[in-house]
Design a protein around this motif. Structure first.
Motif, PDB file in Angstrom:
ATOM      1  N   ARG A 208      61.369  40.702  20.826  1.00  0.00           N
ATOM      2  CA  ARG A 208      60.791  39.895  21.745  1.00  0.00           C
ATOM      3  C   ARG A 208      60.294  40.665  22.772  1.00  0.00           C
ATOM      4  N   LEU A 209      60.816  41.825  23.362  1.00  0.00           N
ATOM      5  CA  LEU A 209      60.013  42.589  24.489  1.00  0.00           C
ATOM      6  C   LEU A 209      58.796  43.060  23.962  1.00  0.00           C
ATOM      7  N   ASP A 210      58.724  43.495  22.762  1.00  0.00           N
ATOM      8  CA  ASP A 210      57.514  44.060  22.275  1.00  0.00           C
ATOM      9  C   ASP A 210      56.396  42.818  22.167  1.00  0.00           C
ATOM     10  N   ARG A 211      56.869  41.865  21.777  1.00  0.00           N
ATOM     11  CA  ARG A 211      55.968  40.555  21.833  1.00  0.00           C
ATOM     12  C   ARG A 211      55.357  40.148  23.364  1.00  0.00           C
ATOM     13  N   LEU A 212      56.347  40.435  24.287  1.00  0.00           N
ATOM     14  CA  LEU A 212      56.089  39.998  25.457  1.00  0.00           C
ATOM     15  C   LEU A 212      55.207  41.262  26.128  1.00  0.00           C
ATOM     16  N   ASP A 213      55.127  42.509  25.746  1.00  0.00           N
ATOM     17  CA  ASP A 213      54.403  43.318  26.112  1.00  0.00           C
ATOM     18  C   ASP A 213      53.072  43.145  25.460  1.00  0.00           C
ATOM     19  N   GLU A 214      52.966  42.494  24.457  1.00  0.00           N
ATOM     20  CA  GLU A 214      51.563  42.180  23.649  1.00  0.00           C
ATOM     21  C   GLU A 214      51.012  41.213  24.591  1.00  0.00           C
ATOM     22  N   VAL A 215      51.695  40.289  24.905  1.00  0.00           N
ATOM     23  CA  VAL A 215      51.129  38.988  25.709  1.00  0.00           C
ATOM     24  C   VAL A 215      50.740  39.503  27.155  1.00  0.00           C
ATOM     25  N   ILE A 216      51.588  40.297  27.733  1.00  0.00           N
ATOM     26  CA  ILE A 216      51.199  40.984  29.018  1.00  0.00           C
ATOM     27  C   ILE A 216      49.790  41.915  28.957  1.00  0.00           C
ATOM     28  N   GLU A 217      49.682  42.662  27.889  1.00  0.00           N
ATOM     29  CA  GLU A 217      48.613  43.414  27.735  1.00  0.00           C
ATOM     30  C   GLU A 217      47.285  42.415  27.514  1.00  0.00           C
ATOM     31  N   GLY A 218      47.309  41.314  26.680  1.00  0.00           N
ATOM     32  CA  GLY A 218      46.546  40.576  26.541  1.00  0.00           C
ATOM     33  C   GLY A 218      45.880  39.781  27.712  1.00  0.00           C
ATOM     34  N   ILE A 219      47.095  39.479  28.651  1.00  0.00           N
ATOM     35  CA  ILE A 219      46.417  38.958  29.808  1.00  0.00           C
ATOM     36  C   ILE A 219      45.659  39.619  30.611  1.00  0.00           C
ATOM     37  N   LYS A 220      46.067  40.897  30.705  1.00  0.00           N
ATOM     38  CA  LYS A 220      45.567  41.915  31.600  1.00  0.00           C
ATOM     39  C   LYS A 220      43.948  42.318  31.108  1.00  0.00           C
ATOM     40  N   GLU A 221      44.051  42.344  29.796  1.00  0.00           N
ATOM     41  CA  GLU A 221      42.700  42.572  29.236  1.00  0.00           C
ATOM     42  C   GLU A 221      41.754  41.350  29.592  1.00  0.00           C
ATOM     43  N   GLU A 222      42.337  40.137  29.510  1.00  0.00           N
ATOM     44  CA  GLU A 222      41.534  38.887  29.975  1.00  0.00           C
ATOM     45  C   GLU A 222      41.163  38.882  31.200  1.00  0.00           C
ATOM     46  N   GLU A 223      42.061  39.389  32.113  1.00  0.00           N
ATOM     47  CA  GLU A 223      41.734  39.314  33.693  1.00  0.00           C
ATOM     48  C   GLU A 223      40.580  40.424  33.919  1.00  0.00           C
ATOM     49  N   ASN A 224      40.697  41.567  33.254  1.00  0.00           N
ATOM     50  CA  ASN A 224      39.590  42.689  33.497  1.00  0.00           C
ATOM     51  C   ASN A 224      38.387  42.110  33.027  1.00  0.00           C
ATOM     52  N   ARG A 225      38.226  41.208  31.872  1.00  0.00           N
ATOM     53  CA  ARG A 225      36.858  40.883  31.499  1.00  0.00           C
ATOM     54  C   ARG A 225      36.424  39.787  32.408  1.00  0.00           C
ATOM     55  N   HIS A 226      37.367  38.931  32.797  1.00  0.00           N
ATOM     56  CA  HIS A 226      36.840  37.979  34.074  1.00  0.00           C
ATOM     57  C   HIS A 226      36.494  38.638  35.365  1.00  0.00           C
ATOM     58  N   GLY A 227      37.235  39.595  35.632  1.00  0.00           N
ATOM     59  CA  GLY A 227      37.069  40.271  36.801  1.00  0.00           C
ATOM     60  C   GLY A 227      35.702  40.968  36.770  1.00  0.00           C
ATOM     61  N   ARG A 228      35.269  41.623  35.599  1.00  0.00           N
ATOM     62  CA  ARG A 228      33.800  42.330  35.479  1.00  0.00           C
ATOM     63  C   ARG A 228      32.910  41.408  35.590  1.00  0.00           C
TER      64      ARG A 228
END
Length: 113
Positions: A89-109
Motif C-alpha cells: 500500500r505504501l508503494d502504491r501511495l508513493d506512485e500516486v504521490i509521484e504522479g501528482i508531483k509530475e502532473e503539478e510540474n507539467r502544469h507549473g511549466r
C-alpha cells in the motif's frame, strides 16, 4: 498468539521484554534497569511467564528471566503478513504521490510560459 499480544500490550511488560532482549536478567536487574519496585516487576514477570513469553531459571536464591523465542517468532510471522500488505500500500501511495508531483510540474511549466 493473542495471549502474547495481550501480554505485550501493557507498556511495562513490553519494556521488560525489550530489556530481556539484550540478555537474561534477574528480577533485581530488571527493577534497576526500569526503575520498578520488586512487587510490580514480579507481577509483570508472572504474566509474561504464564503467557509463555519468558522462562525463569532458579540459580541459588536468584531467579533469572529470559525470553522464549517461540511465541515471539509466532507473533513475528503473524505481523509479517501485515507488513507485506502495508509495504504494498505504501508503494502504491508513493506512485500516486509521484504522479501528482509530475502532473503539478507539467502544469507549473505551462503556466510560466
Amino acid at each position: 498468539m493473542l495471549e502474547t499480544l495481550g501480554a505485550l500490550a501493557e507498556p511495562t511488560r513490553l519494556r521488560i521484554v525489550e530489556v530481556l532482549g539484550q540478555r537474561p536478567r534477574s528480577v533485581g536487574e530488571i527493577c534497576d534497569e526500569l526503575s520498578l519496585g520488586q512487587p510490580q516487576a514480579s507481577k509483570h514477570l508472572r504474566v509474561l511467564r504464564q503467557t509463555g513469553v519468558v522462562e525463569v531459571e532458579a540459580k541459588a536464591q536468584r531467579r533469572i528471566y529470559s525470553l522464549r523465542a517461540a511465541p515471539l517468532r509466532e507473533l513475528n510471522a503473524w505481523l509479517e503478513r501485515y507488513r507485506r500488505i502495508w509495504d504494498e500500500r505504501l508503494d502504491r501511495l508513493d506512485e500516486v504521490i509521484e504522479g501528482i508531483k509530475e502532473e503539478e510540474n507539467r502544469h507549473g511549466r505551462r503556466k510560466r510560459r
